[in-house]
Design a protein around this motif. Structure first.
Motif, PDB file in Angstrom:
ATOM      1  N   ASP A 146       0.827  -1.211   0.000  1.00 24.52           N
ATOM      2  CA  ASP A 146       0.000   0.000   0.000  1.00 24.52           C
ATOM      3  C   ASP A 146       0.861   1.261   0.000  1.00 24.52           C
ATOM      4  O   ASP A 146       0.556   2.235  -0.693  1.00 24.52           O
ATOM      5  CB  ASP A 146      -0.925   0.014   1.228  1.00 24.52           C
ATOM      6  CG  ASP A 146      -2.048  -1.007   1.094  1.00 24.52           C
ATOM      7  OD1 ASP A 146      -2.270  -1.499  -0.024  1.00 24.52           O
ATOM      8  OD2 ASP A 146      -2.687  -1.301   2.127  1.00 24.52           O
ATOM      9  N   THR A 147       1.927   1.235   0.779  1.00 27.13           N
ATOM     10  CA  THR A 147       2.814   2.407   0.829  1.00 27.13           C
ATOM     11  C   THR A 147       3.569   2.571  -0.482  1.00 27.13           C
ATOM     12  O   THR A 147       3.663   3.675  -1.018  1.00 27.13           O
ATOM     13  CB  THR A 147       3.816   2.272   1.994  1.00 27.13           C
ATOM     14  OG1 THR A 147       3.089   2.172   3.222  1.00 27.13           O
ATOM     15  CG2 THR A 147       4.744   3.468   2.049  1.00 27.13           C
ATOM     16  N   ALA A 148       4.096   1.481  -1.018  1.00 29.38           N
ATOM     17  CA  ALA A 148       4.842   1.550  -2.278  1.00 29.38           C
ATOM     18  C   ALA A 148       3.961   2.086  -3.405  1.00 29.38           C
ATOM     19  O   ALA A 148       4.426   2.818  -4.290  1.00 29.38           O
ATOM     20  CB  ALA A 148       5.390   0.170  -2.635  1.00 29.38           C
ATOM     21  N   ALA A 149       2.678   1.740  -3.359  1.00 32.36           N
ATOM     22  CA  ALA A 149       1.759   2.170  -4.419  1.00 32.36           C
ATOM     23  C   ALA A 149       1.520   3.679  -4.400  1.00 32.36           C
ATOM     24  O   ALA A 149       0.991   4.237  -5.370  1.00 32.36           O
ATOM     25  CB  ALA A 149       0.430   1.440  -4.266  1.00 32.36           C
ATOM     26  N   LYS A 150       1.914   4.339  -3.332  1.00 33.12           N
ATOM     27  CA  LYS A 150       1.742   5.784  -3.249  1.00 33.12           C
ATOM     28  C   LYS A 150       2.838   6.539  -3.999  1.00 33.12           C
ATOM     29  O   LYS A 150       2.787   7.759  -4.118  1.00 33.12           O
ATOM     30  CB  LYS A 150       1.719   6.217  -1.782  1.00 33.12           C
ATOM     31  CG  LYS A 150       0.523   5.677  -1.006  1.00 33.12           C
ATOM     32  CD  LYS A 150       0.579   6.103   0.458  1.00 33.12           C
ATOM     33  CE  LYS A 150      -0.612   5.550   1.231  1.00 33.12           C
ATOM     34  NZ  LYS A 150      -0.551   5.914   2.672  1.00 33.12           N
ATOM     35  N   PHE A 151       3.835   5.800  -4.459  1.00 35.91           N
ATOM     36  CA  PHE A 151       4.944   6.403  -5.203  1.00 35.91           C
ATOM     37  C   PHE A 151       4.844   5.976  -6.670  1.00 35.91           C
ATOM     38  O   PHE A 151       4.205   4.979  -6.990  1.00 35.91           O
ATOM     39  CB  PHE A 151       6.288   5.932  -4.633  1.00 35.91           C
ATOM     40  CG  PHE A 151       6.567   6.403  -3.232  1.00 35.91           C
ATOM     41  CD1 PHE A 151       7.325   7.543  -3.015  1.00 35.91           C
ATOM     42  CD2 PHE A 151       6.068   5.723  -2.135  1.00 35.91           C
ATOM     43  CE1 PHE A 151       7.586   7.978  -1.726  1.00 35.91           C
ATOM     44  CE2 PHE A 151       6.322   6.155  -0.840  1.00 35.91           C
ATOM     45  CZ  PHE A 151       7.082   7.295  -0.640  1.00 35.91           C
ATOM     46  N   SER A 152       5.529   6.735  -7.536  1.00 31.89           N
ATOM     47  CA  SER A 152       5.570   6.331  -8.940  1.00 31.89           C
ATOM     48  C   SER A 152       6.338   5.016  -9.056  1.00 31.89           C
ATOM     49  O   SER A 152       7.249   4.728  -8.263  1.00 31.89           O
ATOM     50  CB  SER A 152       6.271   7.406  -9.781  1.00 31.89           C
ATOM     51  OG  SER A 152       7.631   7.515  -9.410  1.00 31.89           O
ATOM     52  N   GLU A 153       5.967   4.221 -10.035  1.00 33.06           N
ATOM     53  CA  GLU A 153       6.630   2.924 -10.221  1.00 33.06           C
ATOM     54  C   GLU A 153       8.124   3.095 -10.449  1.00 33.06           C
ATOM     55  O   GLU A 153       8.940   2.322  -9.961  1.00 33.06           O
ATOM     56  CB  GLU A 153       6.010   2.189 -11.407  1.00 33.06           C
ATOM     57  CG  GLU A 153       4.618   1.658 -11.146  1.00 33.06           C
ATOM     58  CD  GLU A 153       4.098   0.832 -12.314  1.00 33.06           C
ATOM     59  OE1 GLU A 153       4.920   0.448 -13.163  1.00 33.06           O
ATOM     60  OE2 GLU A 153       2.882   0.593 -12.387  1.00 33.06           O
TER      61      GLU A 153
END
Length: 446
Positions: A146-153
């Protein structure tokens, strides 16, 4: 004034809306396994309420403050802002924090960590990653999905090495085309259009305009600014592995596609559009003096352009005839956790659950000028800041700059090859093949 410049090793720059950058890279993979980020409540470290010391500054390697719970090393530009954020975290958690200035951050961090005297956290560019992992100086960082998804790939990809995450992104950066709108009101879509309109502007200026296009080349070249010419034809520096990472055994500098980019560099040199007389020491000065309509640069150049009262606009890099859009490298700034952190739990808590906050990312942007890596923060900034929005658009399809150690073998040879073809000293294909051979030999030496 800050510029992104690379020599035999990547160098670091910085700036204000102006950002900055750094570069470099190095060595190999790590066998470290992922470790869940513990919370402060999990740690056995003493929670004192001692006030955080002021960010210290020294020209030598910092000496870790043994009396505080969390120690962070960063450069002098970022230290005041990082200290403010770390102080707030310390007050919230009831721990003491120290932010120390490292002049040669990467090297000093590596040296100190190897002997158990380094900080818990270090702040730096993503292309340090391979070297830091190879030397076992940074620890894996577990970000929830969930946290990683808040950043650009791309920013999350830049923080990974061999599939493992080792950093938390807080800023992204890339180059684009800046133009002096008083001279060139419209953005050129192709390099041919840029050359045509720029040449007309120069000819009609009565000598006031001396250059069509400003791009850092210098006598030793600059691989960072060379790469977009290769990428426009599908060329580049490294091929990829099956998992999408850069493969040091697949050097692409002399590929047919890369040679097409080298041919364009040679042609632009022959036309006098690019010159080895323009380097990191005079590029901004020429543009800010109104000597050129176009400037390939990064957000770090905006501050001085404003100070010089240059009316400017930012657009995508142009397309090249026979190829496609020039794509710049994406640079990402990270918070790393030391593999020998004295208080690993606190360090992991700080980077995974505090640096990932929107208000923290905005505070870093407001103070340092680098566009936030957190999408929510970037969207808020882009809504009111056209420069940030334009630079983001110019780099949205960019690939992260290679973070594998082999990249250290590339900067010097590729930069010099580009300078030699721009100056006309060498033919593109032969010179890039020679650069390829030098790079491959350097990689084998390790």
């Amino acid at each position: 004034m800050h510029k992104r410049a690379y020599g035999a090793l990547a160098v670091s720059g910085v700036a204000a809306l102006a950002l900055s950058a750094c570069g470099g890279s190095s060595p190999a993979p790590s066998s470290n396994a992922g470790s869940a980020a513990p919370t402060v409540s999990d740690t056995s470290s003493t929670s004192t309420s001692a006030p955080a010391p002021a960010a210290s500054s020294t020209t030598g390697a910092p000496v870790r403050d043994a009396n505080v719970d969390l120690v962070i090393w960063t450069d002098a530009d970022r230290a005041p802002t990082v200290k403010k954020i770390a102080d707030a975290f310390g007050a919230e958690q009831g721990i003491s924090v120290s932010v120390q200035v490292a002049v040669d951050t990467r090297q000093q961090f590596k040296d100190a960590t190897k002997v158990g005297k380094g900080p818990d956290i270090v702040v730096g560019a993503h292309d340090w990653l391979g070297e830091l992992v190879q030397e076992n100086t940074v620890a894996p960082i577990s970000l929830s999905a969930d946290t990683a998804a808040k950043f650009s790939e791309s920013s999350i990809a830049a923080a990974k090495f061999n599939g493992q995450n080792y950093g938390v992104p807080y800023a992204v950066e890339n180059i684009a085309l800046m133009r002096n709108t008083a001279l060139a009101p419209d953005a050129p879509k192709t390099m041919d259009e840029l050359v045509k309109t720029g040449t007309e502007i120069k000819q009609k200026s009565g000598g006031k305009v001396t250059n069509v296009l400003i791009q850092q080349v210098g006598k030793t070249g600059n691989a960072y600014y060379t790469y977009p010419y290769l990428s426009a034809f599908g060329g580049g520096i490294f091929g990829t592995t099956s998992d999408g990472g850069y493969d040091p055994d697949k050097v692409l500098v002399d590929s047919a596609d890369s040679i097409k980019g080298a041919d364009v560099l040679a042609q632009l040199g022959k036309q006098g559009i690019l010159s080895t007389n323009v380097g990191d020491d005079n590029a901004e000065g020429l543009f800010d003096a109104g000597k050129a309509p176009y400037f390939i640069t990064g957000p770090w150049a905006t501050t001085n352009a404003k100070k010089a009262n240059i009316k400017y606009a930012i657009s995508d890099l142009p397309t090249l005839d026979g190829g496609g859009q020039m794509q710049p490298f994406l640079g990402v700034q990270l918070f790393y956790v030391s593999s020998k952190a004295k208080n690993a739990s606190i360090a992991q808590e700080f980077v995974t659950n505090y640096i990932t906050k929107k208000d923290v990312q905005l505070e870093l942007f407001n103070a340092l000028g680098r566009p936030p890596a957190l999408t929510e923060a970037l969207d808020e900034v882009s809504a009111s800041n056209q420069d940030v929005k334009a630079f983001f658009e110019a780099g949205k399809d960019s690939k992260p700059m290679p973070n594998i150690p082999a990249m250290n073998s590339v900067w010097g040879p590729l930069g010099q090859a580009a300078a030699d073809v721009i100056s006309g000293k060498a033919a593109p294909e032969a010179r890039f093949k020679a650069a390829q051979a030098e790079i491959v030999a350097n990689i084998k030496k390790g």
